[in-house]
Design an enzyme around this catalytic site. Structure first.
Site, mmCIF file in Angstrom:
data_model
loop_
_atom_site.group_PDB
_atom_site.id
_atom_site.type_symbol
_atom_site.label_atom_id
_atom_site.label_comp_id
_atom_site.label_asym_id
_atom_site.label_seq_id
_atom_site.Cartn_x
_atom_site.Cartn_y
_atom_site.Cartn_z
ATOM 1 N N LYS A 197 21.911 39.829 77.165
ATOM 2 C CA LYS A 197 22.926 39.024 77.837
ATOM 3 C C LYS A 197 23.790 38.387 76.763
ATOM 4 O O LYS A 197 23.315 37.633 75.929
ATOM 5 C CB LYS A 197 22.270 37.952 78.694
ATOM 6 C CG LYS A 197 23.289 37.042 79.360
ATOM 7 C CD LYS A 197 22.635 36.063 80.307
ATOM 8 C CE LYS A 197 23.679 35.187 80.960
ATOM 9 N NZ LYS A 197 23.076 34.246 81.908
ATOM 10 N N LYS A 250 24.304 42.757 80.267
ATOM 11 C CA LYS A 250 25.288 41.919 80.951
ATOM 12 C C LYS A 250 26.249 41.308 79.945
ATOM 13 O O LYS A 250 25.776 40.762 78.942
ATOM 14 C CB LYS A 250 24.530 40.823 81.687
ATOM 15 C CG LYS A 250 25.393 39.788 82.348
ATOM 16 C CD LYS A 250 24.527 38.709 82.919
ATOM 17 C CE LYS A 250 25.409 37.615 83.462
ATOM 18 N NZ LYS A 250 24.665 36.490 83.936
#
Ligand code: PBG
Length: 322
Positions: A197, A250
């Site tokens: 992330k 992400k």
């Protein structure tokens, strides 16, 4: 006459031929629809920076879930909008069994038993500091945060969550959560790890939706540097070793290389999150008539799948298969 033997265009001649040879397909079963939950009843609140996405009170959210399940999208990532008065430095509301999220999970499960519910584990929607971990003297504490995150995950598991999804990026959280869940008999509750992330500018509209932007500083001491590729493999190795059931990358579109790397270097299913800013960009350009909305999001989602994502989280998931 030209004597070309190989003519790749032969395979592109008609739509029937192109669809026969298409390498990547989007299927509703591969999608997770992120949903925002708000307190109250009969509420549908639009989110300015996410046109077409709303915050729903639980009763209206159940309707939304039913209509999505009818299109074949049966997995949902739930994000609660917590009232400011309930936010504090230790995110106590995150472990309140009578809180908005746990109460809603139980209601959704009884209304739509086939819905697969994935809950976010991170302090930010509940924290008065707007950070994913515990803040002390301007620093985000790692090990002290794990305890709070575990209690949050247990609250969600007790309420009936199928999968918990730690998005906080603290070190060691997957192992810590796995141990805590197993100690209470939740061996069947899965962990979808936000493995790679990145500290991205594309989360802006999401933070508007939950009013969860950091009050000071940024998230760069825990979320990854967008410039780094090999570090994602290190995170993936750790999460796999700690017992993650799925790994996530992400954002998605700006990180297709990372999706591809993880797919090739691990044997776990790979998820990718087409985040709020990716959705908003397409929406905004389409509103101005600058690009075709559906063609743009189908192309974007297809590229995410082509890069190696087995599962895609997308705010377009509900309209994609209508
Ligand atoms: C919270 C969280 C964020 C997103 C998902 N979980 C925001 C953040 O890390 O600041 C972003 C999702 C999106 O932008 O659609 N930990």
């Amino acid at each position: 006459m030209n004597e070309l033997i190989s003519r790749p265009r032969r395979n592109r001649r008609t739509e029937s031929l192109r669809s026969l040879l298409r390498e990547t397909q989007l299927a509703p079963a591969d999608f997770i629809l992120p949903l925002f939950l708000c307190p109250g009843t009969n509420k549908v609140e639009p989110i300015g920076s996410l046109p077409g996405v709303n915050r729903y009170s639980c009763d209206r959210l159940i309707e939304k879930i039913k209509s999505s399940v009818a299109t074949g999208v049966k997995a949902f990532a739930l994000f609660p909008a917590i009232e400011t008065s309930k936010k504090d430095p230790t995110a106590r509301e995150a472990s309140n069994p009578d809180g908005l999220l746990p109460q809603s999970i139980a209601k959704i499960k009884s209304a739509v038993p086939e819905a697969l519910l994935i809950t976010d584990v991170a302090m930010d929607p509940y924290s008065s500091d707007g950070h994913d971990g515990l803040v002390k003297d301007g620093k985000i504490l790692n090990d002290e945060s794990l305890e709070i995150l575990a209690s949050m995950a247990l609250t969600q598991a007790r309420a009936g969550a199928d999968i918990v999804a730690p998005s906080d990026m603290m070190d060691g959280r997957v192992a810590y959560l796995r141990r805590a869940l197993d100690a209470e008999g939740f061996q069947d509750v899965g962990i979808l790890a936000y493995t790679a992330k990145y500290a991205s500018a594309f989360y802006g509209p999401f933070r508007d939706a939950l009013d969860s932007a950091p009050k000071h500083g940024d998230k760069k001491t825990y979320q990854m540097d967008p410039a780094n590729r090999r570090e994602a493999l290190r995170e993936a190795q750790l999460d796999a070793a700690e017992g993650a059931d799925m790994l996530m990358v992400k954002p998605a579109l700006a990180y297709l290389d990372i999706i591809s790397d993880l797919k090739q270097n691990t044997h776990l299913p790979i998820a990718a999150y087409q985040v709020s800013g990716e959705y908003a960009m397409i929406k905004a350009a389409a509103e101005r008539g600058w690009l075709n909305e559906r063609a743009a999001f189908v192309e974007s989602l297809t590229s995410i799948k082509r890069a190696g994502a087995d599962v895609i989280l997308s705010y377009f998931a509900d309209t994609l298969f209508e």
